[in-house]
Design a protein around this motif. Structure first.
Motif, PDB file in Angstrom:
ATOM      1  N   ALA A 153     -44.283   8.174 -17.843  1.00 28.52           N
ATOM      2  CA  ALA A 153     -45.732   8.104 -18.033  1.00 28.52           C
ATOM      3  C   ALA A 153     -46.124   8.620 -19.410  1.00 28.52           C
ATOM      4  O   ALA A 153     -46.990   8.048 -20.084  1.00 28.52           O
ATOM      5  N   TYR A 154     -45.470   9.703 -19.847  1.00 25.67           N
ATOM      6  CA  TYR A 154     -45.765  10.237 -21.181  1.00 25.67           C
ATOM      7  C   TYR A 154     -45.340   9.249 -22.266  1.00 25.67           C
ATOM      8  O   TYR A 154     -46.084   9.019 -23.231  1.00 25.67           O
ATOM      9  N   MET A 155     -44.165   8.638 -22.094  1.00 26.99           N
ATOM     10  CA  MET A 155     -43.705   7.647 -23.077  1.00 26.99           C
ATOM     11  C   MET A 155     -44.639   6.449 -23.120  1.00 26.99           C
ATOM     12  O   MET A 155     -44.910   5.895 -24.192  1.00 26.99           O
ATOM     13  N   ARG A 156     -45.147   6.043 -21.970  1.00 26.75           N
ATOM     14  CA  ARG A 156     -46.087   4.909 -21.936  1.00 26.75           C
ATOM     15  C   ARG A 156     -47.387   5.279 -22.645  1.00 26.75           C
ATOM     16  O   ARG A 156     -47.943   4.454 -23.394  1.00 26.75           O
ATOM     17  N   ALA A 157     -47.872   6.506 -22.409  1.00 28.60           N
ATOM     18  CA  ALA A 157     -49.097   6.942 -23.084  1.00 28.60           C
ATOM     19  C   ALA A 157     -48.891   6.993 -24.595  1.00 28.60           C
ATOM     20  O   ALA A 157     -49.770   6.585 -25.370  1.00 28.60           O
ATOM     21  N   ARG A 158     -47.728   7.487 -25.022  1.00 31.25           N
ATOM     22  CA  ARG A 158     -47.438   7.524 -26.457  1.00 31.25           C
ATOM     23  C   ARG A 158     -47.336   6.114 -27.031  1.00 31.25           C
ATOM     24  O   ARG A 158     -47.797   5.858 -28.153  1.00 31.25           O
ATOM     25  N   GLU A 159     -46.746   5.199 -26.251  1.00 27.85           N
ATOM     26  CA  GLU A 159     -46.630   3.810 -26.714  1.00 27.85           C
ATOM     27  C   GLU A 159     -48.008   3.178 -26.872  1.00 27.85           C
ATOM     28  O   GLU A 159     -48.267   2.464 -27.843  1.00 27.85           O
ATOM     29  N   GLU A 160     -48.910   3.434 -25.911  1.00 25.54           N
ATOM     30  CA  GLU A 160     -50.265   2.903 -26.014  1.00 25.54           C
ATOM     31  C   GLU A 160     -50.995   3.505 -27.203  1.00 25.54           C
ATOM     32  O   GLU A 160     -51.732   2.808 -27.916  1.00 25.54           O
ATOM     33  N   GLU A 161     -50.786   4.793 -27.437  1.00 30.62           N
ATOM     34  CA  GLU A 161     -51.421   5.442 -28.582  1.00 30.62           C
ATOM     35  C   GLU A 161     -50.916   4.870 -29.897  1.00 30.62           C
ATOM     36  O   GLU A 161     -51.698   4.599 -30.815  1.00 30.62           O
ATOM     37  N   MET A 162     -49.613   4.656 -29.981  1.00 32.28           N
ATOM     38  CA  MET A 162     -49.039   4.074 -31.204  1.00 32.28           C
ATOM     39  C   MET A 162     -49.498   2.634 -31.392  1.00 32.28           C
ATOM     40  O   MET A 162     -49.758   2.203 -32.517  1.00 32.28           O
ATOM     41  N   ARG A 163     -49.622   1.882 -30.280  1.00 30.23           N
ATOM     42  CA  ARG A 163     -50.098   0.506 -30.381  1.00 30.23           C
ATOM     43  C   ARG A 163     -51.529   0.464 -30.888  1.00 30.23           C
ATOM     44  O   ARG A 163     -51.875  -0.365 -31.742  1.00 30.23           O
ATOM     45  N   ASP A 164     -52.381   1.352 -30.359  1.00 25.90           N
ATOM     46  CA  ASP A 164     -53.761   1.401 -30.830  1.00 25.90           C
ATOM     47  C   ASP A 164     -53.822   1.768 -32.312  1.00 25.90           C
ATOM     48  O   ASP A 164     -54.622   1.209 -33.068  1.00 25.90           O
ATOM     49  N   THR A 165     -52.969   2.695 -32.713  1.00 22.24           N
ATOM     50  CA  THR A 165     -52.932   3.079 -34.130  1.00 22.24           C
ATOM     51  C   THR A 165     -52.486   1.908 -34.997  1.00 22.24           C
ATOM     52  O   THR A 165     -53.056   1.658 -36.070  1.00 22.24           O
ATOM     53  N   ASN A 166     -51.464   1.167 -34.538  1.00 21.95           N
ATOM     54  CA  ASN A 166     -50.988   0.012 -35.304  1.00 21.95           C
ATOM     55  C   ASN A 166     -52.055  -1.070 -35.399  1.00 21.95           C
ATOM     56  O   ASN A 166     -52.247  -1.682 -36.465  1.00 21.95           O
ATOM     57  N   GLU A 167     -52.744  -1.315 -34.289  1.00 25.81           N
ATOM     58  CA  GLU A 167     -53.800  -2.335 -34.315  1.00 25.81           C
ATOM     59  C   GLU A 167     -54.943  -1.910 -35.229  1.00 25.81           C
ATOM     60  O   GLU A 167     -55.491  -2.731 -35.977  1.00 25.81           O
ATOM     61  N   SER A 168     -55.315  -0.652 -35.191  1.00 28.25           N
ATOM     62  CA  SER A 168     -56.367  -0.156 -36.067  1.00 28.25           C
ATOM     63  C   SER A 168     -55.961  -0.256 -37.532  1.00 28.25           C
ATOM     64  O   SER A 168     -56.750  -0.683 -38.387  1.00 28.25           O
ATOM     65  N   THR A 169     -54.706   0.113 -37.817  1.00 32.41           N
ATOM     66  CA  THR A 169     -54.214   0.021 -39.198  1.00 32.41           C
ATOM     67  C   THR A 169     -54.171  -1.427 -39.660  1.00 32.41           C
ATOM     68  O   THR A 169     -54.536  -1.737 -40.806  1.00 32.41           O
ATOM     69  N   HIS A 170     -53.731  -2.319 -38.777  1.00 34.56           N
ATOM     70  CA  HIS A 170     -53.679  -3.743 -39.123  1.00 34.56           C
ATOM     71  C   HIS A 170     -55.072  -4.273 -39.445  1.00 34.56           C
ATOM     72  O   HIS A 170     -55.256  -5.023 -40.427  1.00 34.56           O
ATOM     73  N   SER A 171     -56.057  -3.906 -38.634  1.00 31.09           N
ATOM     74  CA  SER A 171     -57.426  -4.370 -38.884  1.00 31.09           C
ATOM     75  C   SER A 171     -57.956  -3.840 -40.209  1.00 31.09           C
ATOM     76  O   SER A 171     -58.574  -4.579 -40.989  1.00 31.09           O
ATOM     77  N   ARG A 172     -57.695  -2.570 -40.488  1.00 34.83           N
ATOM     78  CA  ARG A 172     -58.168  -1.998 -41.744  1.00 34.83           C
ATOM     79  C   ARG A 172     -57.523  -2.661 -42.944  1.00 34.83           C
ATOM     80  O   ARG A 172     -58.170  -2.939 -43.947  1.00 34.83           O
ATOM     81  N   VAL A 173     -56.214  -2.928 -42.836  1.00 40.71           N
ATOM     82  CA  VAL A 173     -55.507  -3.598 -43.944  1.00 40.71           C
ATOM     83  C   VAL A 173     -56.047  -5.006 -44.144  1.00 40.71           C
ATOM     84  O   VAL A 173     -56.233  -5.459 -45.280  1.00 40.71           O
ATOM     85  N   MET A 174     -56.311  -5.715 -43.036  1.00 37.23           N
ATOM     86  CA  MET A 174     -56.832  -7.081 -43.147  1.00 37.23           C
ATOM     87  C   MET A 174     -58.210  -7.091 -43.806  1.00 37.23           C
ATOM     88  O   MET A 174     -58.468  -7.888 -44.728  1.00 37.23           O
ATOM     89  N   TYR A 175     -59.106  -6.192 -43.373  1.00 32.03           N
ATOM     90  CA  TYR A 175     -60.434  -6.136 -43.963  1.00 32.03           C
ATOM     91  C   TYR A 175     -60.374  -5.710 -45.431  1.00 32.03           C
ATOM     92  O   TYR A 175     -61.121  -6.221 -46.275  1.00 32.03           O
ATOM     93  N   PHE A 176     -59.478  -4.794 -45.735  1.00 31.89           N
ATOM     94  CA  PHE A 176     -59.342  -4.369 -47.124  1.00 31.89           C
ATOM     95  C   PHE A 176     -58.814  -5.511 -47.986  1.00 31.89           C
ATOM     96  O   PHE A 176     -59.256  -5.689 -49.136  1.00 31.89           O
ATOM     97  N   SER A 177     -57.887  -6.316 -47.438  1.00 34.43           N
ATOM     98  CA  SER A 177     -57.360  -7.461 -48.186  1.00 34.43           C
ATOM     99  C   SER A 177     -58.456  -8.491 -48.434  1.00 34.43           C
ATOM    100  O   SER A 177     -58.579  -9.042 -49.544  1.00 34.43           O
ATOM    101  N   LEU A 178     -59.279  -8.776 -47.406  1.00 36.77           N
ATOM    102  CA  LEU A 178     -60.380  -9.723 -47.586  1.00 36.77           C
ATOM    103  C   LEU A 178     -61.389  -9.198 -48.613  1.00 36.77           C
ATOM    104  O   LEU A 178     -61.880  -9.966 -49.468  1.00 36.77           O
TER     105      LEU A 178
END
Length: 206
Positions: A153-178
């Protein structure tokens, strides 16, 4: 308990080994061991320090906030135990000091740390609750399976947290590129228009 849980428990039992850590510590030196431990987990430690004339060895167990969980001056042989209140990094430090000065020999330190199911005394539990050997083993397997489920359960929570961080970083990079592309296009358009007006003013082009 279904077959999958039984298989996971049996595999874990085969993989679990308990080894004491042994190392040498020179006089007037300090050595620390760190470990990450989950919340609400029992941690025990058995330590033994070899004798050395004119030396004192001190032991201190702290968390990441420098809270002292256990402290022992002139530690020789003993045991400490505590229960974690939150997920944290814990540190076990040994330091040796010469009492009368001069040179001393290295001291051998043995540390055997256990946490979770390994740290619980099921012999005392069996005596307190008058459990049969089979019931004690079932209780230990139940605690072990719960520990494994909590880890997953802890590993799953960490995975979800890392996924949210990756998605947020991806969105920021995309908007910054545009935004960067729009800035470059705007700058290029302004440069072309400016040069065109400049050349017309100098009558270099019509």
């Amino acid at each position: 308990m279904d077959l999958t849980n039984i298989f996971v428990v049996l595999v874990t039992l085969c993989l679990v080994t308990i080894d004491a850590i042994r190392f040498h510590l020179s006089p007037n030196q300090k050595k620390c061991l760190r470990e990450e431990i989950h919340k609400d987990v029992l941690v025990t430690g058995d330590y033994e320090v070899s004798d050395a004339p004119g030396q004192k060895a001190n032991l201190m167990v702290t968390d990441s906030k420098s809270h002292i969980l256990y402290s022992k001056e002139d530690a020789k042989k003993g045991r400490f135990a505590f229960t974690t209140e939150e997920y944290d990094m814990f540190e076990v430090c040994f330091d040796t000091k010469m009492v009368g000065g001069g040179q001393g020999s290295d001291r051998e330190i043995s540390l055997d740390m256990k946490h979770g199911v390994e740290a619980r005394s099921y012999e005392e539990l069996a005596k307190a609750e008058k459990l049969k050997p089979l019931e004690v083993e079932l209780r230990r397997l139940e605690d072990l399976s719960k520990s494994i489920v909590d880890d997953f359960a802890y590993m799953r929570a960490r995975e979800e947290e890392m996924r949210d961080t990756n998605e947020s970083t991806h969105s920021r990079v995309m908007y910054f590129s545009l935004f960067s592309m729009c800035c470059l296009l705007g700058l290029a358009t302004w440069q072309v228009l400016y040069l065109r007006r400049y050349f017309k003013a100098k009558k270099l082009i019509e």
